[in-house]
Design a protein around this motif. Structure first.
Motif, PDB file in Angstrom:
ATOM      1  N   SER A 191      27.328  26.475  40.574  1.00 45.67           N
ATOM      2  CA  SER A 191      27.633  27.079  42.104  1.00 45.67           C
ATOM      3  C   SER A 191      29.185  27.227  42.352  1.00 45.67           C
ATOM      4  CB  SER A 191      27.861  25.657  42.191  1.00 45.67           C
ATOM      5  OG  SER A 191      26.431  24.917  43.120  1.00 45.67           O
ATOM      6  N   SER A 192      29.735  26.644  41.364  1.00 40.62           N
ATOM      7  CA  SER A 192      31.290  27.379  41.240  1.00 40.62           C
ATOM      8  C   SER A 192      31.370  28.241  40.890  1.00 40.62           C
ATOM      9  CB  SER A 192      32.260  26.394  40.442  1.00 40.62           C
ATOM     10  OG  SER A 192      32.479  24.729  40.364  1.00 40.62           O
ATOM     11  N   PHE A 193      30.888  28.850  39.696  1.00 39.57           N
ATOM     12  CA  PHE A 193      30.953  30.417  39.174  1.00 39.57           C
ATOM     13  C   PHE A 193      30.357  31.321  39.743  1.00 39.57           C
ATOM     14  CE2 PHE A 193      28.587  33.145  36.515  1.00 39.57           C
ATOM     15  CZ  PHE A 193      29.345  34.060  35.846  1.00 39.57           C
ATOM     16  N   ILE A 194      29.156  30.843  40.272  1.00 37.67           N
ATOM     17  CA  ILE A 194      28.377  32.362  41.194  1.00 37.67           C
ATOM     18  C   ILE A 194      30.145  32.622  42.905  1.00 37.67           C
ATOM     19  CG2 ILE A 194      26.719  32.499  43.197  1.00 37.67           C
ATOM     20  CD1 ILE A 194      24.879  31.098  41.253  1.00 37.67           C
ATOM     21  N   TRP A 195      30.776  31.197  43.242  1.00 36.61           N
ATOM     22  CA  TRP A 195      30.905  31.477  44.418  1.00 36.61           C
ATOM     23  C   TRP A 195      32.091  32.062  44.121  1.00 36.61           C
ATOM     24  CZ3 TRP A 195      30.505  29.920  49.922  1.00 36.61           C
ATOM     25  CH2 TRP A 195      31.948  29.092  50.458  1.00 36.61           C
ATOM     26  N   THR A 196      32.968  31.467  43.146  1.00 39.87           N
ATOM     27  CA  THR A 196      34.275  32.351  42.308  1.00 39.87           C
ATOM     28  C   THR A 196      33.911  33.681  41.853  1.00 39.87           C
ATOM     29  OG1 THR A 196      33.949  30.836  40.357  1.00 39.87           O
ATOM     30  CG2 THR A 196      35.524  30.075  41.664  1.00 39.87           C
ATOM     31  N   LEU A 197      32.887  34.110  41.719  1.00 38.74           N
ATOM     32  CA  LEU A 197      32.443  35.056  41.070  1.00 38.74           C
ATOM     33  C   LEU A 197      32.399  36.293  42.276  1.00 38.74           C
ATOM     34  CD1 LEU A 197      32.414  37.236  38.604  1.00 38.74           C
ATOM     35  CD2 LEU A 197      29.750  36.538  38.532  1.00 38.74           C
ATOM     36  N   ILE A 198      31.767  35.800  43.642  1.00 40.64           N
ATOM     37  CA  ILE A 198      31.515  36.538  44.376  1.00 40.64           C
ATOM     38  C   ILE A 198      32.798  37.454  45.017  1.00 40.64           C
ATOM     39  CG2 ILE A 198      30.461  36.906  46.737  1.00 40.64           C
ATOM     40  CD1 ILE A 198      28.476  34.861  45.913  1.00 40.64           C
ATOM     41  N   TYR A 199      33.802  35.809  45.050  1.00 41.90           N
ATOM     42  CA  TYR A 199      34.796  36.476  45.816  1.00 41.90           C
ATOM     43  C   TYR A 199      36.235  37.023  44.651  1.00 41.90           C
ATOM     44  CZ  TYR A 199      35.314  33.557  50.049  1.00 41.90           C
ATOM     45  OH  TYR A 199      35.103  32.977  51.000  1.00 41.90           O
ATOM     46  N   TYR A 200      35.724  36.856  43.918  1.00 36.75           N
ATOM     47  CA  TYR A 200      36.423  37.529  42.443  1.00 36.75           C
ATOM     48  C   TYR A 200      35.902  39.234  42.857  1.00 36.75           C
ATOM     49  CZ  TYR A 200      37.873  39.087  37.687  1.00 36.75           C
ATOM     50  OH  TYR A 200      38.133  39.988  36.900  1.00 36.75           O
ATOM     51  N   PHE A 201      35.086  39.589  43.262  1.00 33.12           N
ATOM     52  CA  PHE A 201      34.179  40.784  43.181  1.00 33.12           C
ATOM     53  C   PHE A 201      34.957  41.277  44.098  1.00 33.12           C
ATOM     54  CE2 PHE A 201      30.855  40.426  39.328  1.00 33.12           C
ATOM     55  CZ  PHE A 201      31.282  41.551  38.733  1.00 33.12           C
ATOM     56  N   ARG A 202      34.744  41.030  45.523  1.00 29.51           N
ATOM     57  CA  ARG A 202      35.489  41.234  46.269  1.00 29.51           C
ATOM     58  C   ARG A 202      37.384  41.759  46.440  1.00 29.51           C
ATOM     59  NH1 ARG A 202      33.662  36.805  51.583  1.00 29.51           N
ATOM     60  NH2 ARG A 202      34.790  38.716  52.396  1.00 29.51           N
ATOM     61  N   THR A 203      37.732  40.874  45.777  1.00 30.80           N
ATOM     62  CA  THR A 203      39.124  41.090  46.277  1.00 30.80           C
ATOM     63  C   THR A 203      39.268  42.167  44.810  1.00 30.80           C
ATOM     64  OG1 THR A 203      39.656  39.383  43.898  1.00 30.80           O
ATOM     65  CG2 THR A 203      39.971  38.923  46.729  1.00 30.80           C
ATOM     66  N   LEU A 204      38.252  42.625  44.042  1.00 27.34           N
ATOM     67  CA  LEU A 204      38.364  43.864  42.365  1.00 27.34           C
ATOM     68  C   LEU A 204      38.812  44.926  43.368  1.00 27.34           C
ATOM     69  CD1 LEU A 204      35.919  43.110  40.005  1.00 27.34           C
ATOM     70  CD2 LEU A 204      38.330  42.876  39.818  1.00 27.34           C
ATOM     71  N   PRO A 205      38.964  45.520  44.840  1.00 29.15           N
ATOM     72  CA  PRO A 205      39.290  46.287  44.685  1.00 29.15           C
ATOM     73  C   PRO A 205      40.908  46.630  45.506  1.00 29.15           C
ATOM     74  CG  PRO A 205      37.132  45.769  46.005  1.00 29.15           C
ATOM     75  CD  PRO A 205      37.551  44.506  45.346  1.00 29.15           C
ATOM     76  N   ASP A 206      41.171  45.486  45.306  1.00 32.56           N
ATOM     77  CA  ASP A 206      42.339  45.451  45.982  1.00 32.56           C
ATOM     78  C   ASP A 206      43.631  45.118  44.393  1.00 32.56           C
ATOM     79  OD1 ASP A 206      41.991  45.422  48.552  1.00 32.56           O
ATOM     80  OD2 ASP A 206      41.580  43.135  48.976  1.00 32.56           O
ATOM     81  N   LYS A 207      43.168  45.535  43.292  1.00 30.43           N
ATOM     82  CA  LYS A 207      43.609  45.091  42.535  1.00 30.43           C
ATOM     83  C   LYS A 207      44.572  46.183  41.923  1.00 30.43           C
ATOM     84  CE  LYS A 207      42.278  40.823  41.827  1.00 30.43           C
ATOM     85  NZ  LYS A 207      42.787  39.340  42.123  1.00 30.43           N
ATOM     86  N   ASN A 208      45.553  46.008  41.359  1.00 28.87           N
ATOM     87  CA  ASN A 208      45.852  46.835  40.641  1.00 28.87           C
ATOM     88  C   ASN A 208      45.538  48.570  39.939  1.00 28.87           C
ATOM     89  OD1 ASN A 208      48.138  47.914  38.298  1.00 28.87           O
ATOM     90  ND2 ASN A 208      49.815  47.598  39.174  1.00 28.87           N
ATOM     91  N   LYS A 209      45.551  48.998  39.978  1.00 29.66           N
ATOM     92  CA  LYS A 209      44.679  50.251  39.402  1.00 29.66           C
ATOM     93  C   LYS A 209      44.874  50.516  38.111  1.00 29.66           C
ATOM     94  CE  LYS A 209      43.499  55.385  39.720  1.00 29.66           C
ATOM     95  NZ  LYS A 209      43.274  56.749  40.467  1.00 29.66           N
ATOM     96  N   LYS A 210      45.836  49.735  37.605  1.00 31.87           N
ATOM     97  CA  LYS A 210      46.293  50.040  36.149  1.00 31.87           C
ATOM     98  C   LYS A 210      45.271  48.850  35.466  1.00 31.87           C
ATOM     99  CE  LYS A 210      49.373  49.733  32.801  1.00 31.87           C
ATOM    100  NZ  LYS A 210      50.937  50.080  32.164  1.00 31.87           N
ATOM    101  N   LEU A 211      45.270  47.591  36.036  1.00 36.39           N
ATOM    102  CA  LEU A 211      44.343  46.575  35.244  1.00 36.39           C
ATOM    103  C   LEU A 211      42.591  45.929  36.167  1.00 36.39           C
ATOM    104  CD1 LEU A 211      47.324  43.345  36.193  1.00 36.39           C
ATOM    105  CD2 LEU A 211      46.580  44.460  33.824  1.00 36.39           C
ATOM    106  N   LYS A 212      42.243  47.462  36.665  1.00 42.62           N
ATOM    107  CA  LYS A 212      41.222  47.177  37.513  1.00 42.62           C
ATOM    108  C   LYS A 212      40.326  47.294  36.185  1.00 42.62           C
ATOM    109  CE  LYS A 212      40.683  48.694  41.381  1.00 42.62           C
ATOM    110  NZ  LYS A 212      40.798  49.541  42.632  1.00 42.62           N
ATOM    111  N   PRO A 213      39.801  47.728  35.359  1.00 49.50           N
ATOM    112  CA  PRO A 213      39.618  47.827  34.517  1.00 49.50           C
ATOM    113  C   PRO A 213      39.279  46.285  33.634  1.00 49.50           C
ATOM    114  CG  PRO A 213      40.359  49.931  34.484  1.00 49.50           C
ATOM    115  CD  PRO A 213      40.972  48.769  35.391  1.00 49.50           C
ATOM    116  N   SER A 214      40.787  45.481  33.299  1.00 47.54           N
ATOM    117  CA  SER A 214      39.992  45.100  32.293  1.00 47.54           C
ATOM    118  C   SER A 214      39.586  43.188  33.667  1.00 47.54           C
ATOM    119  CB  SER A 214      41.656  43.879  32.190  1.00 47.54           C
ATOM    120  OG  SER A 214      42.352  45.021  31.123  1.00 47.54           O
TER     121      SER A 214
END
Length: 305
Positions: free
Chosen positions: A215-238
């Motif tokens: 439950s914790s993993f799926i919940w946080t992973l969804i938010y993680y993917f949602r915030t990826l477009p806002d990440k630093n372009k250089k670090l996004k692949p990481s």
């Protein structure tokens, strides 16, 4: 309270997690620590690897600026060991996970654009070594392909290099077998058993732990993917590599031949970073504490079931 302690990256935070893991390890491996000499040495070796995994995670996070200068990643890492302490008992899995982390370290650092060929070789080499201890770790080679897509898809030499890394390990294995056993390949070199039998999880303790974990993993992973477009372009692949590593880790656990909880060790590192990123974006302090409290209270409650 707890999240405020780990909100800054300080040496004392590493000490707290290290002491917590040592306590867990002593409780989990008590019979091995104080039996014969060989068992004691093996147990202390497992403890050393476990503590080094914490150090390595902290190093990877700090070196690549994956979090905002906090210790949430190692905090989650330590609490996951509390959830599934049996992960500290399987030496082959510990070694395999160590080499997978060394590979992830190289792949995550590709964003620097320095020594790309060397890092691709090292990553493939370490994943191949990890597969010698736990065969299904070879699935993490998919991350090398992902890294190539993000960083070097137009360089044919870079595409070849990871396969050279795997071939190097294979040749070294052949040499070792010839020198030690006088044969090329032994049946025990690659144990490829898989299982989809989940009856081992059919207990109140396991159901509670895995419900909270996933439950914790799926919940946080969804938010993680949602915030990826806002990440630093250089670090996004990481960040994408970390997300895909967590998904592969779940797949490895699903097909693992032995279902005792230790098979989720590969999930600890990527999930710790994903959880750390989630805690960072939560503005309500009480909600942060709820997530951490779940990881603390679940193993305690499971003992009472």
């Amino acid at each position: 309270m707890i999240t405020s302690i780990f909100s800054k990256s300080k040496p004392i935070n590493f000490v707290i997690i290290a002491l917590y893991i040592i306590l867990l390890f002593v409780i989990t491996n008590y019979t091995f620590l104080f039996s014969d000499l060989n068992s004691s040495l093996t147990a202390f070796f497992k403890l050393g690897i476990t503590l080094f995994l914490v150090f390595l995670l902290d190093f990877i996070v700090a070196k690549n600026n994956l979090t905002q200068g906090n210790s949430y990643a190692i905090m989650t890492f330590g609490l996951l060991f509390g959830m599934l302490p049996q992960t500290m008992t399987n030496l082959d899995l510990l070694l395999s996970n160590l080499f997978v982390l060394l590979a992830l370290r190289r792949l995550i650092s590709l964003h620097s654009k320095l020594s790309v060929k060397k890092k691709l070789f090292d990553a493939a080499f370490w994943i191949a070594v990890a597969a010698l201890f736990y065969f299904w770790a070879i699935l993490f080679f998919a991350l090398v392909i992902v890294a190539l897509i993000y960083h070097s898809q137009n360089d044919f030499k870079n595409v070849i290099i990871p396969f050279v890394g795997i071939a190097t390990v294979f040749v070294l294995l052949l040499v070792y077998n010839i020198v030690i056993y006088d044969e090329f390949i032994r049946s025990s070199d690659f144990i490829r058993y898989a299982s989809l039998d989940f009856t081992a999880y059919n207990s109140k303790e396991s159901i509670l732990k895995f419900t909270v974990l996933f439950s914790s993993f799926i919940w946080t992973l969804i938010y993680y993917f949602r915030t990826l477009p806002d990440k630093n372009k250089k670090l996004k692949p990481s960040y994408f590599i970390i997300a895909y590593a967590s998904i592969i880790a779940v797949l490895v656990a699903i097909i693992a031949p032995l279902k005792d909880g230790s098979e989720y060790l590969f999930l600890f590192m990527p999930f710790s970073i994903i959880m750390a990123k989630y805690i960072e974006i939560i503005t309500e302090r009480w909600f942060k504490e709820v997530f951490v409290a779940l990881l603390i209270l679940t193993p305690i409650i499971s003992l009472l079931l």
